[in-house]
Design an enzyme around this catalytic site. Structure first.
Site, PDB file in Angstrom:
ATOM      1  N   LYS B  81       0.668  -1.178  -0.035  1.00  0.00           N
ATOM      2  CA  LYS B  81      -0.124  -0.118  -0.050  1.00  0.00           C
ATOM      3  C   LYS B  81       0.920   1.111   0.079  1.00  0.00           C
ATOM      4  O   LYS B  81       2.006   1.222   0.567  1.00  0.00           O
ATOM      5  CB  LYS B  81      -0.956  -0.112   1.177  1.00  0.00           C
ATOM      6  CG  LYS B  81      -1.833   0.955   1.317  1.00  0.00           C
ATOM      7  CD  LYS B  81      -2.720   0.794   2.512  1.00  0.00           C
ATOM      8  CE  LYS B  81      -3.817   1.847   2.842  1.00  0.00           C
ATOM      9  NZ  LYS B  81      -4.622   1.686   4.120  1.00  0.00           N
ATOM     10  N   SER B 156      -9.382   1.794   3.582  1.00  0.00           N
ATOM     11  CA  SER B 156      -8.713   2.675   2.723  1.00  0.00           C
ATOM     12  C   SER B 156      -7.523   1.795   1.929  1.00  0.00           C
ATOM     13  O   SER B 156      -7.103   2.300   0.971  1.00  0.00           O
ATOM     14  CB  SER B 156      -7.848   3.837   3.336  1.00  0.00           C
ATOM     15  OG  SER B 156      -6.898   3.229   4.635  1.00  0.00           O
ATOM     16  N   SER B 180      -9.173  -0.277   7.773  1.00  0.00           N
ATOM     17  CA  SER B 180      -8.654  -0.279   6.624  1.00  0.00           C
ATOM     18  C   SER B 180      -8.019  -1.495   5.685  1.00  0.00           C
ATOM     19  O   SER B 180      -7.713  -1.431   4.496  1.00  0.00           O
ATOM     20  CB  SER B 180      -7.912   0.935   6.294  1.00  0.00           C
ATOM     21  OG  SER B 180      -8.680   2.221   6.494  1.00  0.00           O
TER      22      SER B 180
END
Lengths: 105, 487
Positions: B81, B156, B180
């Site tokens: 990420k 997220s 997330s």
């Protein structure tokens, strides 16, 4: 119920070093007021007797490194890290980052 | 070489490499091929690292040729990420202000992945600074759910979840501050683990809320998530909040008998307004757990309804402090201006998105003089009540079973207008971050080709037990793994 007026938004934005447009001020005034109205539900709870759980107090079952220290000695970053950092500066001069004047005339 | 990327696992890769059924470079190429064809529809990746991947894969192939033993993630194609820094590789946190930022160091978890022989496929898309539950707050366009491109993949860690579900990589790292990792894992039909706070180093994680953030794995099976977790976890002297804990015993995951395991079903997690098919799927999975020998009990976590309010006071407060550094001075985009104040203001105004600004202002307000006690301190006190709910529940049961989300993945744009509607997407996941406890999301059903995620929560340091329960449930459900077709 707390309302965040446009003047409040401008004040908070100044504290947060954000330059908002007038449109943003209006939008955030409404949205922040709505969010605050929601979070104020916490007032339904009586928390007078609660002491805040402190992050520096050990949790059960694990050895937390309270007071874990290192020697107070200088540890320079490797040259390539230093140059990598300076490469990321928006403006740099001779091994330093060029910044706007901190003190005005 | 016939590689079925739908059923491939970490163990399968290691076996295949050792048996010389394929080379690491060929494996990486298979994933890049899928990635290139899917990315125009998905937008899961912000940076694709072909050269780095090939170099790492070639190193693994050289190791295999030399007959040396392989590290635990040898040749495994992983994505990271974009809130996790990678040395020399652009890292943006999904934000315009960092759109050209190249970190001079690797996050500890990235160093560990490299040491374990993993092959980095690329950096994945995410909500800006990890603030979001849908992927729609990325400055670089939303990621699309691989099972329905009109829907969100969750957030997220939107890109990481999508990439694993779509077969663009075998596993990924995400970060979880209020759900997330778990929520997008649930929305994409894969496994996501948020470790106990302190179990995985946050050094190199672009900080959002320092008392909630944790890095964790997203994978296609529970065992793969466990393997990745083992590789990235552990004490790190660069993270003052990291804790020295023994690694988990992966052999425990082979157990099928859950006799003696007490599972709590918290009544507050089965609320009106939940999708009926989500609830039915989770309750069905709970029955399967019971058939495996677990004892199911109803429990109560009475302060659950206050978790989102607690979260959306503490998070913005911590985020407002953590994001003060994005000011156009040392790194990131600078908008040159006549004064220092204007440089800060305009760099931040142009470089930060609306959700980020909203939360910075909320946090600034909650911490400001005259309001600190009423908002921030109050939230911290209710946080204690939420933690006590879990402590009490874990005196009666070993783990909790809940849905990961109250709904199926919603449509892109559906929740943009009302921030609070978006915040409520985290209603089942945020409590774990508030209490610092671990949580796993795993897929338990498919309804009209959309996944339903089930969440397991446990006491601090109970990842081994959660993974054991999850692995047993996964085997009992034996849902055939699948990949979305390439159009």
């Amino acid at each position: 119920m707390t309302v965040i007026r446009p003047d409040d938004v401008r004040h908070i934005a100044a504290l947060a070093r954000l330059s908002l447009t007038e449109e943003e001020v209006g939008l955030f005034s409404k949205q922040l007021s709505d969010i605050l109205a929601y979070v104020e539900k916490l007032n339904e709870l009586n928390t007078a007797a609660i002491e805040v759980a402190r992050p520096d107090v050990p949790r059960e079952g694990a050895a937390v490194g309270i007071g874990r220290t290192r020697p107070d000695a200088r540890a320079d970053a490797p040259k390539e890290v230093r140059s990598g950092i300076l490469k990321q500066a928006p403006e740099s001069i001779e091994g330093g980052i060029k910044v706007p004047k901190v003190f005005s005339e | 070489m016939s590689l079925d990327l739908a059923t491939l696992t970490v163990g399968g890769v290691l076996q295949g490499l050792k048996r010389k059924e394929f080379r690491a470079a060929e494996l990486a190429a298979s994933y890049f091929d899928r990635l290139e064809r899917l990315e125009p529809h998905l937008n899961a990746f912000l940076t694709v690292t072909h050269d780095e991947a090939l170099a790492a894969a070639n190193e693994i192939d050289a190791l295999i040729s030399s007959g040396k033993s392989l590290p635990p993630l040898a040749g495994i194609p992983v994505a990271v990420k974009d809130v996790i820094v990678t040395k020399g590789i652009k890292t943006t946190a999904g934000a315009k202000i960092l759109s050209h930022y190249i970190p001079p160091f690797d996050a500890t978890v990235v160093s560990k992945l490299k040491q374990a022989g993993a092959v980095l496929i690329g950096k994945t898309n995410c909500d800006e600074f990890a603030m979001g539950a849908s992927g729609e707050h990325s400055a670089f366009g939303p990621t699309h759910n691989p099972w329905d491109h009109d829907r969100v993949p969750g957030g997220s860690s939107s890109g990481s979840a999508t990439a694993v579900a779509a077969g663009e990589c075998l596993a990924a790292l995400g970060s979880d501050t209020g759900g997330s990792i778990r929520q997008p894992a649930g929305f994409c039909g894969i496994v996501g683990l948020k470790p106990t706070y302190g179990r995985v180093s946050r050094y190199g994680l672009i900080a959002l809320a320092s008392s909630f953030d944790q890095i964790g794995p997203l994978a296609r099976t529970v065992e793969d998530a466990a393997t990745l977790f083992t590789a990235i976890g552990g004490f790190d002297r660069f993270d003052a909040t990291s804790v020295d804990t023994p690694p988990i015993d992966l052999s425990q995951l082979a157990q099928n008998d859950l006799k003696g395991v007490r599972l709590g079903v918290p009544k507050e997690y089965f609320i009106s307004g939940m999708d009926a098919d989500v609830e039915a799927s989770v309750r069905n999975a709970i029955k399967v757990l019971e058939e495996l020998g677990a004892e199911i009990r109803e429990v109560s976590l009475p302060h659950t309804e206050y978790a989102i309010a607690v979260y959306y006071l503490i998070l913005p407060a911590e985020a407002s402090a953590n994001l003060a550094r994005y000011d156009g001075i040392r790194y990131g985009q600078r908008v040159p201006s006549p004064t220092l104040r204007e440089t800060y203001g305009r760099s931040r105004d142009e470089g930060l998105g609306p959700e980020t600004k909203r939360r910075i202002m909320l946090g600034t307000y909650a911490l400001s003089a005259g309001y600190y006690d009423a908002y921030y301190l109050k939230a911290q006190k209710v946080r204690t009540l939420i933690q006590q709910d879990f402590t009490r529940a874990f005196q009666e049961v070993d783990a909790l079973v809940t849905p990961t989300s109250p709904t199926f993945p919603f449509r892109l744009g559906e929740r943009e207008a009302d921030p609070i509607q978006m915040y409520l997407a985290d209603v089942f996941t945020a409590p774990a971050n508030i209490a610092g406890i671990p949580g796993i999301s795993m897929p338990v059903a498919w309804v009209k080709n959309l996944p339903v995620g089930l969440q397991l929560l446990g006491p601090h340091w109970s990842e081994e037990r959660l993974l054991t329960i999850g692995a047993a449930l996964e085997r009992a459900l034996h849902t055939p793994p699948k990949l979305p077709p390439i159009e």
